[in-house]
Every structure is written in C-alpha cells, then in structure tokens.
Scaffold this motif. Structure first.
Motif, PDB file in Angstrom:
ATOM      1  N   VAL A  92      17.847  39.874  17.984  1.00  0.00           N
ATOM      2  CA  VAL A  92      18.845  40.647  18.216  1.00  0.00           C
ATOM      3  C   VAL A  92      18.729  41.432  19.551  1.00  0.00           C
ATOM      4  O   VAL A  92      17.513  41.797  19.592  1.00  0.00           O
ATOM      5  CB  VAL A  92      19.238  41.681  17.202  1.00  0.00           C
ATOM      6  N   LYS A 121      20.727  44.497  22.541  1.00  0.00           N
ATOM      7  CA  LYS A 121      21.798  45.164  22.792  1.00  0.00           C
ATOM      8  C   LYS A 121      21.435  45.591  24.355  1.00  0.00           C
ATOM      9  O   LYS A 121      22.391  46.117  25.104  1.00  0.00           O
ATOM     10  CB  LYS A 121      22.215  46.379  21.892  1.00  0.00           C
ATOM     11  N   SER A 178      26.359  39.547  24.716  1.00  0.00           N
ATOM     12  CA  SER A 178      26.382  40.519  23.717  1.00  0.00           C
ATOM     13  C   SER A 178      25.681  41.861  23.998  1.00  0.00           C
ATOM     14  O   SER A 178      25.521  42.404  23.183  1.00  0.00           O
ATOM     15  CB  SER A 178      25.540  39.681  22.698  1.00  0.00           C
ATOM     16  N   VAL A 207      18.817  37.448  13.230  1.00  0.00           N
ATOM     17  CA  VAL A 207      19.895  36.930  12.727  1.00  0.00           C
ATOM     18  C   VAL A 207      19.876  35.448  12.670  1.00  0.00           C
ATOM     19  O   VAL A 207      19.453  34.750  13.801  1.00  0.00           O
ATOM     20  CB  VAL A 207      21.484  37.754  13.256  1.00  0.00           C
ATOM     21  N   SER A 230      21.055  32.042  13.632  1.00  0.00           N
ATOM     22  CA  SER A 230      21.759  31.769  14.667  1.00  0.00           C
ATOM     23  C   SER A 230      22.839  30.788  14.506  1.00  0.00           C
ATOM     24  O   SER A 230      23.825  30.673  15.318  1.00  0.00           O
ATOM     25  CB  SER A 230      20.726  30.953  15.828  1.00  0.00           C
ATOM     26  N   ALA A 280      26.419  33.336   8.379  1.00  0.00           N
ATOM     27  CA  ALA A 280      26.592  34.427   9.148  1.00  0.00           C
ATOM     28  C   ALA A 280      26.025  35.423   8.476  1.00  0.00           C
ATOM     29  O   ALA A 280      25.483  36.325   9.261  1.00  0.00           O
ATOM     30  CB  ALA A 280      28.015  34.566   9.622  1.00  0.00           C
ATOM     31  N   ASN A 281      25.922  35.641   7.159  1.00  0.00           N
ATOM     32  CA  ASN A 281      25.730  36.795   6.612  1.00  0.00           C
ATOM     33  C   ASN A 281      24.049  36.678   6.121  1.00  0.00           C
ATOM     34  O   ASN A 281      23.706  36.842   5.086  1.00  0.00           O
ATOM     35  CB  ASN A 281      26.455  36.991   5.228  1.00  0.00           C
ATOM     36  N   THR A 327      25.125  48.770  11.843  1.00  0.00           N
ATOM     37  CA  THR A 327      25.301  47.345  11.412  1.00  0.00           C
ATOM     38  C   THR A 327      25.901  46.549  12.481  1.00  0.00           C
ATOM     39  O   THR A 327      25.766  45.302  12.151  1.00  0.00           O
ATOM     40  CB  THR A 327      26.255  47.181  10.339  1.00  0.00           C
ATOM     41  N   SER A 328      25.942  46.825  13.494  1.00  0.00           N
ATOM     42  CA  SER A 328      26.496  46.097  14.839  1.00  0.00           C
ATOM     43  C   SER A 328      25.095  45.220  15.150  1.00  0.00           C
ATOM     44  O   SER A 328      25.342  44.145  15.703  1.00  0.00           O
ATOM     45  CB  SER A 328      26.860  46.844  16.001  1.00  0.00           C
ATOM     46  N   ASN A 375      25.430  41.968  13.273  1.00  0.00           N
ATOM     47  CA  ASN A 375      26.856  41.507  13.257  1.00  0.00           C
ATOM     48  C   ASN A 375      27.914  41.996  12.364  1.00  0.00           C
ATOM     49  O   ASN A 375      28.584  41.147  11.809  1.00  0.00           O
ATOM     50  CB  ASN A 375      26.832  39.963  13.312  1.00  0.00           C
ATOM     51  N   ARG A 376      27.776  43.198  11.773  1.00  0.00           N
ATOM     52  CA  ARG A 376      28.587  43.961  10.980  1.00  0.00           C
ATOM     53  C   ARG A 376      28.811  43.197   9.605  1.00  0.00           C
ATOM     54  O   ARG A 376      29.567  43.018   9.202  1.00  0.00           O
ATOM     55  CB  ARG A 376      29.943  44.032  11.632  1.00  0.00           C
ATOM     56  N   MET A 377      27.530  42.332   9.230  1.00  0.00           N
ATOM     57  CA  MET A 377      27.556  41.683   8.258  1.00  0.00           C
ATOM     58  C   MET A 377      27.931  42.217   6.755  1.00  0.00           C
ATOM     59  O   MET A 377      27.596  43.419   6.624  1.00  0.00           O
ATOM     60  CB  MET A 377      26.103  40.979   8.051  1.00  0.00           C
TER      61      MET A 377
END
Length: 733
Positions: free
Chosen positions: A538, A540, A592, A648, A650, A654-655, A685-686, A689-691
C-alpha cells in the motif's frame, strides 16, 4: 514436499513471495526443515561425463523433493573455468585504459594466475558462457541464474572493444565519425588509434564497479572523470590528498579497499603507513566536541555522530579513514594523535594547499541535480552487454523449448544493471544490512522499493561482510529481522545455508545459521503463504525517481536510502515511481497516491506530469524539508520502534489486507529483541481500501492464531496487540 512444486500452464515456474530460497544446495534434511522451494545459485557442471551426470542427478533429486533448481554461470567470477577451458585465455581478458588486465578484486589467484575478468566481446568467452548455460539446461534446471552479469563496470578497452566501438561510431554517427577522421588526419578506421579516441573525449566513462566512483584515480590524466563529493556552502568538497601518496589519490578504489560502509556522505583520508602500526585519529567538530578513532581494523563508536564506523586497511600498507559528515555539523580538523610527524592539520590547510576547501557545515543535498550523463562509450558498452545477456537467455529458452525464468546477481539500484539486465525477471543479490552496527537497519528498503517499482522480485541476502560479521558475532536474531523485513516488503530472503562470507584476511566458512532458530521463521511463511502470495504494498506517498539516474556515487544512493529510512520509521507507506523508461506505468503508479516527492530539477515526463496535476507535490530540498510536510499514517500507541507495512490483496477477494509489524528494537548485549507488549495501532481505513472489516487476528512464528480486539470509529481502525517479538502479521478479513 513434492506437492508444493508449482508450474504454470506453459510449463514454466515463477518465484512467489511465499517461496523459500537458498543460496546453494544444502542437505535434504535441512531443506525439509526450512521448507525450501528454490535453489537460486545452482551453477553448472564441469564439462566431463561424470560431473554432468552428477549435476543432472542433483537437479532431479531436488525436483523430486519439490524444490526448483536454478542453474547457470558466473560472468565476472568465471576465471577458474575459463583458465581450465582455454589455453589462450589471456586473449579474452578485459583491459583497462592503460592496457592492464582487469581482475576480480574479491577473488584470489588460481594456478598462479590473477582472477581475471573477461571481455564479453571475446568469441572464446562467449562460447564458454553459452556452453555453461547449455550444460545446465540439458540437466533440466528450472531457471537460469547469471552471477555478476555486468562485465563492463568499469569499461573494457581491449582491442576487440575499441574495434567494435569504432564500427559503432562509423555506422551510427557517420558525420561525427568523418569529422573525427579529418581532425586526426587519417582516412581509414584502422588508422584511428586509442590515443586519438582519448584525445577527442570518445572514451569518457562514468561507469562504476563496486564503489561510488569506480576506479577513478586522480592522476594528471585527461581521461579520468572528475570526482564529486558533498557540497558545502555552495562549494564542493574534493577528496583530501595527503603527503606520501606519490601524487596519486585513490578515491574508494573499486573494491580493493574492502569497504562495505554505507551511511552519511564520506570523505576518505589515505596515508601510507608501516604495516601493523596502530594509530589514533582525533576528529574535531569545533563546538560540537571531538572524538577519537582507533585505526586498527576494528569497528569503533563515534560518539559525536552516534553510530559505528568500520575502519579498515588497504593493502599493501595503506590505511584509509572514513569520515562521515553529518548535516549541520562542521568537521574542522583532523589530528593524527600517534605515529609519524606532520600529523596535525586543519581542513583547507593541508600541505601544498591541497584538501577540503571552504568552511561551514555541509548542507544536505537532494538527489543529483545534474545527473552525470551516460557517456557514449558507456552507452555502447551497456547496449552490447544487454545484447549479450539477451542472447544468453534466448539460447537457454531455445534449448529448453519453453520460456524459462531468468535470475541475476544484479542490484537494480545501479543504472548499469537496470540498463544491461532489463530482460532479467528476478534478482538474487546481496543487499546492505549494516550488520556492523548491531542494530536493525532499513538500508535495504531503497533496494526493495526500486525493484518493486521495476516489477522485479529479490531473493536477497546480506553482503559477504554482513554474513561474516553475524557469523563471528553470532548475531542470529539480528538476521531474523532481515528475513522479516524482506518478506514484509514483498520479497524473499535466502535461508542462512552457507551464505558466502567475505573477510579481508582470507577465505572463511559460509554463514550457517542454527536450523532450530530459523526453520520456524520459514515454516511460518510456508504455512501462511495465502497471506503472502497475491498481496501488494500500500502506498499513499510516492518518490519520483529517474530511471536514468546513474547513482554512480553512493552518496546520492544514500540520500534516497536515508529518505526511505525516515519514511519507514515514520510509518508512512510509500513507493518509488520510476520515470523515464516506461512513463505510462509511472503515470499509473501515481494514480493511487495522495502526494509525490519531487526531487529538485528532476525531469518529469509529460504523461507523468499530467498524472501529478491532482496530487500534493512536495519539493525535495532536504530530507527534513520533506518529512516536515508529511505525517504518520499508522500510529503505534504505547510502544516505540515498530514499523508497520500494510499490504492488500491485488486481485480476487477485495476484503483482505495484512499489516506486517516489525519490531526494530534489537539488543546487541543479550542478542534478543525487546519484546513489545500491550500496545495498539491506529490507521485510516483508506490504507486498506475502506474494506469492511469482520475479523482481525495476529499471526507470528512464535504463536498460533490470536484473535485481536479492535474497534472502528468513523474511518479509523484501532487494533490492540498483546505481544510482538520480532515479526507479526495482522490479518484483516
């Protein structure tokens, strides 16, 4: 273990993140204990029937046990085999600009011959390399590994290379070539001599090999490129020249100075000493005090800088002293406390007025402002090496009748390797772990990140000096932190099975870690491979990096390493964005990101510039300047020195997300970790991916699955961690 071997639909194999790899083959018992799935440095058999059959049987035995076997050949290191195979081997030896044979500095003589490096333009050497690869392929290996593939660092100037280069100039630069012939008053390509090429600047080289500036020797010679060090108050520090050096100052001479130090920018002092003399050196920092080093080959603590500094000997009878310069600190003088006369001097007041000029503390530079351009001769040598390596791999695939993975001992942080080895898929390579500090280091983070950006996976190990240090000092728990960091960043770390050791005093045994300590680490990875394979890091924050940044001196590489270290320490997830080669991918890598760190005067391609329009741009002037504009994204409460690396899934589900927790507090006195207990991590949680989190658990090599208490408030998730030794995996589903 046979059920673990995995082939793709086309019959090829891949190195997955949950794989367990070794440097060389160990016993079947040890392989089973570790859960080994790859041997990456399998070499090749000797060209006789008995050796060929023994090698083929070894490959079959490994594959039967579920272990992929990579065979191949050395390139820089193949002098023994070449000497045995070719009675005219001297005809294939690479030459320096003066016509002297190139040698491999870390190897020793064989049958009375120096460890020569051979030229990739030599037809005899090409034939030898192709034969080695063919022997490995016919034995049924699963991949091809090339050891030290960059033969051209530094460049070769033998008659073959110069002849090929002249043909290259004539074909690709006809106008300039005709002007050159006219200027020198010759009409034929064969009349164009090496001296003429030198006189016209056609043989300039910025290539380095195993050191910041290669074998840049400061002689009154127009061939040698100038040496850059660190900027001070708008001026440049030049290397210091002391008396008794016969007018020659060697600035980190290739590899022969046995230097494995990396850290702050360094200035070297050389002085001819009588063998075995022990000396004290006092470094004066003005108002900041002074410190003394005992120059006897040992590692000593510099109390002013607060870090260890390895001081080693050159041979024969030359001593070097490394002086790290720290931002905001002015090194004003150096005094040799014991030994010969004329030992005290101030910088800028050396005999004959030579030395460091300009007072004032050095300022922390960003990346290279005006990168050394790739000289035409370098470009020619790198292109021809790339073509040679691609021909080797094509030959292997043709013989195998299928695509076959390619592995190289190549550090892709160096432009020469990025350029010449662009077709290589994996790196099985040494990385700097700063073992001599006896502390957890993040020096490797830069190497991991640039390989990630280039889409290449590393099967890492420490340097020979790192391995020798932990072997002698028995720092096995420190090695476990290296393994954890590598896997947490999406790569592999080779099992401690006969990892090669380097010692200036001679040949030493390989590093063999205690199986009972390390087997649980690798079995943990294999048992939980579903939380490794298919996950990606991940990020940012991005650091824009120029693909063609030569990083020919390790000062600038260290600037990036220092920034990566600070970002890791602050728990700011980041990635390198490599622009200049595949700019479309670089633009996608920016999508992203929330912020991009932009080095001053860095060339930004148009499509990347467009991708940056909606991003926060942080201009990189100093590392402090960058860090002041960023804040931690993962907070650790009630505990210190913990690094958190989120990853995360790939694709597919997704969760799914994991957070690798790395304890960085190693106690060298007890050779153990300072275990962390009852702390919490908090993050937005961003980052995952806000899972929609349903459950959270902790996995570690020491414990079974532990369900964790957690809470979600708005967009912040808080997770309670009961205990952490050196590595833990927080799994969120």
């Amino acid at each position: 273990m046979g059920q673990l071997i995995q082939y793709c639909k086309d019959g090829t194999v891949k190195i997955r993140q949950s794989d367990v790899a070794t440097f060389s083959a160990g016993s079947e018992e040890v392989h089973k204990a570790y859960g080994v799935t790859w041997v990456t440095w399998g070499h090749h058999p000797r060209p006789n029937p008995e050796s060929i059959e023994q090698y083929a049987q070894k490959v079959r035995n490994h594959q039967k046990a579920g272990v992929h076997y990579s065979g191949g050949t050395g390139l820089v290191t193949e002098f023994r085999g070449m000497i045995d195979s070719d009675p005219n081997f001297m005809d294939s030896v690479a030459r320096d600009i003066h016509g002297n044979p190139r040698t491999c500095p870390w190897l020793t003589k064989y049958l009375g011959f120096d460890p020569y490096v051979f030229c990739h333009h030599s037809s005899a050497f090409k034939e030898y390399v192709f034969r080695n690869v063919e022997l490995a392929i016919r034995a049924g290996v699963d991949a091809i590994h090339l050891d030290d593939p960059l033969l051209v660092g530094p460049s070769c100037y033998c008659d073959r290379c110069l002849g090929e280069y002249k043909n290259h100039l004539k074909k690709n630069h006809p106008r300039e070539f005709r002007k050159l012939l006219g200027k020198e008053g010759v009409s034929d390509i064969h009349e164009l001599t090496k001296e003429m090429l030198l006189r016209n600047g056609c043989l300039k080289s910025g290539l380095d090999w195993r050191g910041p500036l290669g074998d840049a020797i400061l002689e009154p010679d127009h061939f040698t490129h100038s040496v850059r060090a660190v900027a001070v108050a708008g001026k440049t520090y030049s290397p210091v020249e002391l008396p008794d050096t016969n007018g020659v100052f060697r600035f980190r001479e290739r590899f022969t100075d046995k230097c494995f130090f990396e850290g702050y920018p360094i200035v070297y002092l050389f002085r001819k000493l009588e063998s075995g003399i022990k000396r004290e050196i006092e470094l004066s920092y003005g108002a900041n005090g002074s410190t003394r080093w005992i120059v006897n080959g040992n590692i000593v603590q510099d109390h002013v800088l607060g870090r260890d500094n390895a001081v080693t000997f050159m041979s024969p009878g030359h001593n070097k002293v490394k002086i790290p310069l720290k931002e905001g600190m002015n090194l004003v003088g150096v005094r040799f406390v014991s030994g010969q006369a004329m030992d005290s001097f101030f910088l800028g007041e050396l005999p004959s007025g030579r030395g460091l000029r300009g007072a004032g503390p050095w300022r922390a530079l960003g990346p290279i402002r005006n990168p050394m351009r790739v000289e035409p001769y370098d470009r020619f040598m790198l292109d021809s090496t790339r073509d040679f390596l691609q021909a080797v791999f094509q030959h292997a695939r043709k013989l195998a009748g299928k695509s076959i993975p390619t592995i190289a001992n190549a550090a892709f942080s160096y432009l020469g390797n990025r350029w010449a080895c662009e077709s290589v898929e994996y790196a099985s390579v040494e990385i700097q772990t700063d073992a001599h500090t006896n502390q957890c280091s993040t020096s490797a983070a830069f190497e991991y990140k640039i390989n990630e950006a280039l889409g290449k996976r590393i099967c890492a190990m420490g340097t020979g000096a790192n391995h020798n240090h932990v072997r002698v000092e028995k720092r096995h728990n420190l090695v476990r932190t290296w393994i954890a960091e590598s896997y947490a960043m999406g790569h592999l770390f080779l099992c401690p099975i006969r990892l090669w050791c380097y010692c200036p005093d001679g040949i030493v045994p390989g590093y063999e870690g205690p199986v009972e300590l390390f087997a649980p680490v690798y079995q943990f990875i294999r048992k939980n491979r579903k939380y490794f394979d298919g996950y990606e890091s991940v990020a940012k924050v991005g650091i824009l990096y120029d693909y063609f940044n030569p990083v020919t001196d390790f000062y600038h590489a260290n600037v990036y390493k220092e920034l990566c270290h600070e970002l890791c320490r602050a728990n700011i997830p980041f990635r390198l964005v490599v622009a200049g080669k595949n700019d479309e991918k670089a633009a996608r890598d920016c999508e992203s990101l929330d912020a991009v760190i932009l080095p001053e005067t860095c060339r930004v391609p148009d499509c990347v510039r467009k991708a940056l329009e909606s991003k926060k741009i942080i201009r990189w002037k100093t590392i402090g300047n960058v860090m002041s504009k960023l804040s931690s994204m993962i907070h650790v409460d009630a505990a210190s020195r913990i690094m958190a690396l989120p990853r995360v899934k790939s694709s597919g589900a997704a969760n799914k997300a994991v957070i690798h927790l790395l304890n960085r507090e190693y106690d060298p006195v007890t050779e153990s970790m300072a275990v962390k207990e009852n702390f919490a991590i908090r993050m937005d949680t961003s980052l995952v991916n806000r899972m929609n989190v349903k459950s959270v658990k902790l996995l570690s090599p020491e414990t079974q699955d532990v369900k964790l208490n957690w809470s979600l408030e708005k967009n912040t998730i808080s997770i309670d961690i009961p205990t952490l030794d050196y590595w833990g995996l927080v799994v969120m589903e």
